[in-house]
Design an enzyme around this catalytic site. Structure first.
Site, PDB file in Angstrom:
ATOM      1  N   ASN A   1      54.378  48.956  10.275  1.00 53.54           N
ATOM      2  CA  ASN A   1      55.140  50.166  10.667  1.00 53.54           C
ATOM      3  C   ASN A   1      54.809  50.609  12.094  1.00 53.54           C
ATOM      4  OD1 ASN A   1      52.612  51.278  10.412  1.00 53.54           O
ATOM      5  ND2 ASN A   1      53.207  52.893   8.957  1.00 53.54           N
TER       6      ASN A   1
ATOM      7  N   TYR B   1      37.226  56.737   4.379  1.00 54.34           N
ATOM      8  CA  TYR B   1      37.704  55.385   4.714  1.00 54.34           C
ATOM      9  C   TYR B   1      36.947  54.345   3.882  1.00 54.34           C
ATOM     10  CZ  TYR B   1      37.893  50.856   6.851  1.00 54.34           C
ATOM     11  OH  TYR B   1      37.999  49.497   7.020  1.00 54.34           O
TER      12      TYR B   1
ATOM     13  N   ILE C   1      43.301  42.373  13.846  1.00 47.59           N
ATOM     14  CA  ILE C   1      42.910  41.189  13.085  1.00 47.59           C
ATOM     15  C   ILE C   1      44.135  40.450  12.576  1.00 47.59           C
ATOM     16  CG2 ILE C   1      41.508  40.344  11.164  1.00 47.59           C
ATOM     17  CD1 ILE C   1      39.894  43.009  11.426  1.00 47.59           C
TER      18      ILE C   1
ATOM     19  N   LYS D   1      38.118  51.568   0.604  1.00 51.10           N
ATOM     20  CA  LYS D   1      37.837  50.119   0.472  1.00 51.10           C
ATOM     21  C   LYS D   1      37.156  49.829  -0.865  1.00 51.10           C
ATOM     22  CE  LYS D   1      39.618  48.735   4.297  1.00 51.10           C
ATOM     23  NZ  LYS D   1      40.876  47.969   4.313  1.00 51.10           N
TER      24      LYS D   1
ATOM     25  N   SER E   1      35.405  45.543   3.636  1.00 52.60           N
ATOM     26  CA  SER E   1      34.464  45.824   4.719  1.00 52.60           C
ATOM     27  C   SER E   1      33.044  45.860   4.185  1.00 52.60           C
ATOM     28  CB  SER E   1      34.819  47.193   5.340  1.00 52.60           C
ATOM     29  OG  SER E   1      33.794  47.626   6.207  1.00 52.60           O
TER      30      SER E   1
ATOM     31  N   LYS F   1      42.065  52.912   9.526  1.00 53.29           N
ATOM     32  CA  LYS F   1      40.703  52.325   9.523  1.00 53.29           C
ATOM     33  C   LYS F   1      39.683  53.079  10.364  1.00 53.29           C
ATOM     34  CE  LYS F   1      41.168  49.704  13.641  1.00 53.29           C
ATOM     35  NZ  LYS F   1      40.539  48.671  14.456  1.00 53.29           N
TER      36      LYS F   1
ATOM     37  N   ARG G   1      24.566  58.875  15.851  1.00 55.99           N
ATOM     38  CA  ARG G   1      25.888  59.244  15.306  1.00 55.99           C
ATOM     39  C   ARG G   1      25.739  59.407  13.800  1.00 55.99           C
ATOM     40  NH1 ARG G   1      30.923  55.161  16.146  1.00 55.99           N
ATOM     41  NH2 ARG G   1      29.633  53.815  14.847  1.00 55.99           N
TER      42      ARG G   1
ATOM     43  N   TYR H   1      34.456  42.205   5.722  1.00 52.55           N
ATOM     44  CA  TYR H   1      34.203  41.904   7.131  1.00 52.55           C
ATOM     45  C   TYR H   1      32.960  42.654   7.594  1.00 52.55           C
ATOM     46  CZ  TYR H   1      39.398  41.484   7.136  1.00 52.55           C
ATOM     47  OH  TYR H   1      40.722  41.217   6.875  1.00 52.55           O
TER      48      TYR H   1
ATOM     49  N   THR I   1      31.131  47.876   4.841  1.00 53.34           N
ATOM     50  CA  THR I   1      30.801  49.303   4.672  1.00 53.34           C
ATOM     51  C   THR I   1      30.559  49.644   3.209  1.00 53.34           C
ATOM     52  OG1 THR I   1      31.439  51.442   5.619  1.00 53.34           O
ATOM     53  CG2 THR I   1      33.132  50.253   4.415  1.00 53.34           C
TER      54      THR I   1
ATOM     55  N   LEU J   1      32.174  49.969  19.270  1.00 53.99           N
ATOM     56  CA  LEU J   1      31.303  49.606  20.393  1.00 53.99           C
ATOM     57  C   LEU J   1      31.976  48.719  21.425  1.00 53.99           C
ATOM     58  CD1 LEU J   1      28.414  49.619  21.624  1.00 53.99           C
ATOM     59  CD2 LEU J   1      27.992  47.525  20.317  1.00 53.99           C
TER      60      LEU J   1
HETATM   61  P1  NAD Z   1      44.664  47.737  13.104  1.00 51.03           P
HETATM   62  O1  NAD Z   1      44.880  49.207  13.028  1.00 51.03           O
HETATM   63  O2  NAD Z   1      44.670  47.057  14.411  1.00 51.03           O
HETATM   64  O3  NAD Z   1      45.773  46.987  12.191  1.00 51.03           O
HETATM   65  C1  NAD Z   1      46.298  47.595  11.051  1.00 51.03           C
HETATM   66  C2  NAD Z   1      47.817  47.461  11.146  1.00 51.03           C
HETATM   67  O4  NAD Z   1      48.415  47.992   9.971  1.00 51.03           O
HETATM   68  C3  NAD Z   1      48.412  48.223  12.337  1.00 51.03           C
HETATM   69  O5  NAD Z   1      49.258  47.360  13.063  1.00 51.03           O
HETATM   70  C4  NAD Z   1      49.209  49.362  11.692  1.00 51.03           C
HETATM   71  O6  NAD Z   1      50.370  49.689  12.443  1.00 51.03           O
HETATM   72  C5  NAD Z   1      49.550  48.762  10.331  1.00 51.03           C
HETATM   73  N1  NAD Z   1      49.749  49.750   9.251  1.00 51.03           N
HETATM   74  C6  NAD Z   1      48.908  50.749   8.896  1.00 51.03           C
HETATM   75  N2  NAD Z   1      49.427  51.432   7.857  1.00 51.03           N
HETATM   76  C7  NAD Z   1      50.619  50.837   7.546  1.00 51.03           C
HETATM   77  C8  NAD Z   1      51.637  51.091   6.580  1.00 51.03           C
HETATM   78  N3  NAD Z   1      51.535  52.111   5.718  1.00 51.03           N
HETATM   79  N4  NAD Z   1      52.717  50.289   6.555  1.00 51.03           N
HETATM   80  C9  NAD Z   1      52.843  49.260   7.433  1.00 51.03           C
HETATM   81  N5  NAD Z   1      51.921  48.970   8.382  1.00 51.03           N
HETATM   82  C10 NAD Z   1      50.822  49.756   8.430  1.00 51.03           C
HETATM   83  O7  NAD Z   1      43.310  47.441  12.315  1.00 51.03           O
HETATM   84  P2  NAD Z   1      42.436  46.105  12.245  1.00 51.03           P
HETATM   85  O8  NAD Z   1      41.188  46.354  13.008  1.00 51.03           O
HETATM   86  O9  NAD Z   1      43.281  44.923  12.543  1.00 51.03           O
HETATM   87  O10 NAD Z   1      42.046  46.108  10.678  1.00 51.03           O
HETATM   88  C11 NAD Z   1      42.861  45.431   9.775  1.00 51.03           C
HETATM   89  C12 NAD Z   1      42.258  45.638   8.397  1.00 51.03           C
HETATM   90  O11 NAD Z   1      40.887  45.210   8.397  1.00 51.03           O
HETATM   91  C13 NAD Z   1      42.238  47.095   7.936  1.00 51.03           C
HETATM   92  O12 NAD Z   1      42.511  47.125   6.544  1.00 51.03           O
HETATM   93  C14 NAD Z   1      40.800  47.529   8.186  1.00 51.03           C
HETATM   94  O13 NAD Z   1      40.405  48.548   7.293  1.00 51.03           O
HETATM   95  C15 NAD Z   1      40.054  46.249   7.908  1.00 51.03           C
HETATM   96  N6  NAD Z   1      38.754  46.175   8.581  1.00 51.03           N
HETATM   97  C16 NAD Z   1      38.703  46.306   9.942  1.00 51.03           C
HETATM   98  C17 NAD Z   1      37.452  46.241  10.577  1.00 51.03           C
HETATM   99  C18 NAD Z   1      37.343  46.395  12.066  1.00 51.03           C
HETATM  100  O14 NAD Z   1      36.224  46.622  12.562  1.00 51.03           O
HETATM  101  N7  NAD Z   1      38.426  46.279  12.812  1.00 51.03           N
HETATM  102  C19 NAD Z   1      36.295  46.011   9.838  1.00 51.03           C
HETATM  103  C20 NAD Z   1      36.402  45.879   8.450  1.00 51.03           C
HETATM  104  C21 NAD Z   1      37.650  45.959   7.831  1.00 51.03           C
HETATM  105  C1  WQD Z   2      28.544  49.552  16.057  1.00 51.03           C
HETATM  106  C2  WQD Z   2      27.220  50.044  16.626  1.00 51.03           C
HETATM  107  C3  WQD Z   2      27.000  52.435  16.749  1.00 51.03           C
HETATM  108  C4  WQD Z   2      30.137  53.047  19.710  1.00 51.03           C
HETATM  109  C5  WQD Z   2      32.646  50.546  11.912  1.00 51.03           C
HETATM  110  C6  WQD Z   2      33.081  50.966  10.540  1.00 51.03           C
HETATM  111  C7  WQD Z   2      33.294  49.738   9.686  1.00 51.03           C
HETATM  112  C8  WQD Z   2      34.260  48.799  10.379  1.00 51.03           C
HETATM  113  C9  WQD Z   2      33.718  48.420  11.729  1.00 51.03           C
HETATM  114  C10 WQD Z   2      36.471  49.310   9.564  1.00 51.03           C
HETATM  115  C11 WQD Z   2      26.661  51.249  15.865  1.00 51.03           C
HETATM  116  C12 WQD Z   2      26.998  51.803  18.136  1.00 51.03           C
HETATM  117  C13 WQD Z   2      29.265  52.429  18.834  1.00 51.03           C
HETATM  118  C14 WQD Z   2      29.619  53.727  20.841  1.00 51.03           C
HETATM  119  C15 WQD Z   2      27.411  53.122  20.152  1.00 51.03           C
HETATM  120  N1  WQD Z   2      35.539  49.377  10.540  1.00 51.03           N
HETATM  121  N2  WQD Z   2      27.929  52.472  19.056  1.00 51.03           N
HETATM  122  N3  WQD Z   2      28.266  53.727  21.023  1.00 51.03           N
HETATM  123  O1  WQD Z   2      29.996  51.704  12.925  1.00 51.03           O
HETATM  124  O2  WQD Z   2      29.151  49.307  12.658  1.00 51.03           O
HETATM  125  O3  WQD Z   2      31.401  49.909  11.800  1.00 51.03           O
HETATM  126  O4  WQD Z   2      33.578  49.644  12.484  1.00 51.03           O
HETATM  127  O5  WQD Z   2      36.374  48.770   8.527  1.00 51.03           O
HETATM  128  O6  WQD Z   2      33.819  50.140   8.447  1.00 51.03           O
HETATM  129  O7  WQD Z   2      32.059  51.712   9.946  1.00 51.03           O
HETATM  130  O8  WQD Z   2      31.009  49.795  14.241  1.00 51.03           O
HETATM  131  O9  WQD Z   2      31.520  49.513  16.625  1.00 51.03           O
HETATM  132  O10 WQD Z   2      31.566  51.869  15.642  1.00 51.03           O
HETATM  133  O11 WQD Z   2      29.386  50.702  15.973  1.00 51.03           O
HETATM  134  O12 WQD Z   2      26.173  53.164  20.343  1.00 51.03           O
HETATM  135  O13 WQD Z   2      30.363  54.310  21.692  1.00 51.03           O
HETATM  136  O14 WQD Z   2      27.425  50.480  17.961  1.00 51.03           O
HETATM  137  O15 WQD Z   2      26.023  53.461  16.654  1.00 51.03           O
HETATM  138  O16 WQD Z   2      25.264  51.124  15.796  1.00 51.03           O
HETATM  139  P1  WQD Z   2      30.265  50.248  12.903  1.00 51.03           P
HETATM  140  P2  WQD Z   2      30.954  50.508  15.675  1.00 51.03           P
END
Ligand code: NAD
Ligand code: WQD
Length: 342
Positions: A33, A150, A13, A154, A125, A86, A296, A178, A127, A201
């Site tokens: 990092n 996790y 992101i 948050k 999130s 994450k 799951r 998000y 979540t 997914l």
């Molecule tokens: P990502 O792992 O791709 O990006 C996180 C980045 O942070 C990575 O590049 C990692 O190297 C860096 N990082 C982690 N710990 C660090 C530290 N101690 N010092 C410096 N850099 C560090 O994850 P993402 O999917 O881009 O998510 C970004 C943020 O959004 C996270 O806080 C995650 O919890 C939140 N979020 C993600 C999702 C999702 O589904 N991807 C959903 C909700 C919230």
């Molecule tokens: C989505 C749907 C699974 C994989 C998680 C974290 C949330 C955020 C986003 C960080 C669900 C189904 C998935 C697979 C499947 N991350 N699924 N087969 O669980 O909604 O959210 O990621 O902040 O905090 O909880 O996302 O993509 O894992 O799953 O059937 O191989 O897809 O059961 O219904 P989720 P997901």
């Protein structure tokens, strides 16, 4: 141009947000990092925006390095804090890694910026809502007991931020909750880079479609939903990135609602896993090999956001639909097949 610190800026992101900050006239400065991303993402970003973003590699859990960065970079006006661990499943196996990484990085940043006015946007999130009591879920919904370490990081981080904003006069903070970010930049030059077996997914779908995985296992189809499959609010990562620019702009203008605020960042639409699979098949022209397996542990059955507050007060609304999400995710997977990024 106003300098914005993007922690985790080579991540999924973060990298998309660096592009949108540049497009909006800001100067992003990345700290990462590289614990969950590749330095090659800087070259990929450069291919999109024409310049390589300023990059500093260090661990935000190292308070000495954070203080040194702040001293050497006095012209940072805002922070978007993505850096965290994450993976929900991993957090259950190794909670201390998550509490250490996600809290030390956040607290080091806040303490380092304690003496100067700072606008701060935090990656939260949906979540935190758990299984919502009502849908679409709005920001007034109760925060439920986290179902993973996790998710707990948050929830607690949001509390830390609210109390910090209210105690010190130099912080103005927005937390963005998000929903399910998916997809990739339209150039197919940046996207999600899951390490190892994808937990989420969409990368599992695209890796199955391209032949890296044998099949997708859908975790259950006997839920109390429109078609028995879980329901999610999928949001295009570029729309999500633009929400961060909107949050920085609102903070720069002065959020009339106060020094700490929370916004849902989703589309407001709930798609089932089956609908997402069908949308992928339509966008990619690929039949997806999937089987239905057991549920799951810990999966939320149905969650999608009420985005009224974001529309009216964050002045942001998702523009891209499920087709663009799937189409861009597939194009990125095909790009990676020809141009591996490790
Ligand atoms: P990502 O792992 O791709 O990006 C996180 C980045 O942070 C990575 O590049 C990692 O190297 C860096 N990082 C982690 N710990 C660090 C530290 N101690 N010092 C410096 N850099 C560090 O994850 P993402 O999917 O881009 O998510 C970004 C943020 O959004 C996270 O806080 C995650 O919890 C939140 N979020 C993600 C999702 C999702 O589904 N991807 C959903 C909700 C919230
Ligand atoms: C989505 C749907 C699974 C994989 C998680 C974290 C949330 C955020 C986003 C960080 C669900 C189904 C998935 C697979 C499947 N991350 N699924 N087969 O669980 O909604 O959210 O990621 O902040 O905090 O909880 O996302 O993509 O894992 O799953 O059937 O191989 O897809 O059961 O219904 P989720 P997901």
């Amino acid at each position: 141009m106003s300098k914005i610190l993007v922690t985790g800026g080579t991540g999924y992101i973060g990298s998309h947000t660096v592009v949108e900050l540049h497009n909006a006239g800001y100067t992003p400065v990345i700290v990462d990092n590289l614990s969950n991303s590749s330095i090659k993402m800087l070259d990929q970003i450069e291919k999109i925006i024409g310049i390589k973003p300023e990059f500093h590699q260090f661990d935000l859990c190292d308070d000495t390095k954070v203080l040194e960065f702040v001293k050497n970079n006095p012209d940072i006006n805002g922070i978007i804090h993505f850096a965290a661990s994450k993976a929900v499943g991993e957090s259950v196996q190794n909670p201390l890694k998550y509490y250490h990484n996600n809290f030390f990085s956040l607290i080091n940043l806040l303490e380092a910026y304690r003496e100067k006015p700072i606008n701060f946007v935090f990656s939260s999130s949906c979540t935190v809502y758990g299984e919502p009591d009502y849908l679409p879920v709005d920001e007034a919904a109760p925060v439920k007991k986290a179902t993973s370490p996790y998710g707990n990081t948050k929830q607690i981080a949001e509390e830390i931020l609210e109390e910090t904003a209210n105690a010190y006069d130099n912080f103005n903070i927005i937390a963005l909750r998000y929903f399910n970010p998916v997809g990739a930049h339209e150039s197919a030059l940046i996207g999600e880079l899951p390490l190892g077996v994808p937990q989420n997914l969409l990368p599992f779908i695209t890796q199955t479609a391209i032949g890296k995985r044998d099949k997708l296992t859908v975790f259950g189809n006997d839920f109390d939903t429109k078609d028995g499959f879980c329901v999610r609010d999928f949001i295009h990562v570029v729309d999500l990135a633009k929400a961060h620019v909107a949050a920085i702009k609102l903070l720069e203008k002065g959020n009339p609602k106060g020094k700490y605020d929370v916004f849902n960042v989703g589309t407001g639409n709930g798609y089932s896993v089956l609908e997402a699979i069908k949308a992928f098949e339509e966008a990619s022209g690929q039949k997806l090999n999937y089987v239905v397996g057991p549920r799951r542990e810990g999966d939320i059955v149905k969650v999608y956001g009420d985005v009224t507050k974001s529309t009216n007060e964050l002045n942001w609304k998702a523009q891209l639909g499920i087709f663009e999400m799937m189409d861009s995710a597939w194009k990125w997977e095909k790009y990676l097949q020809e141009n591996p990024i490790d």
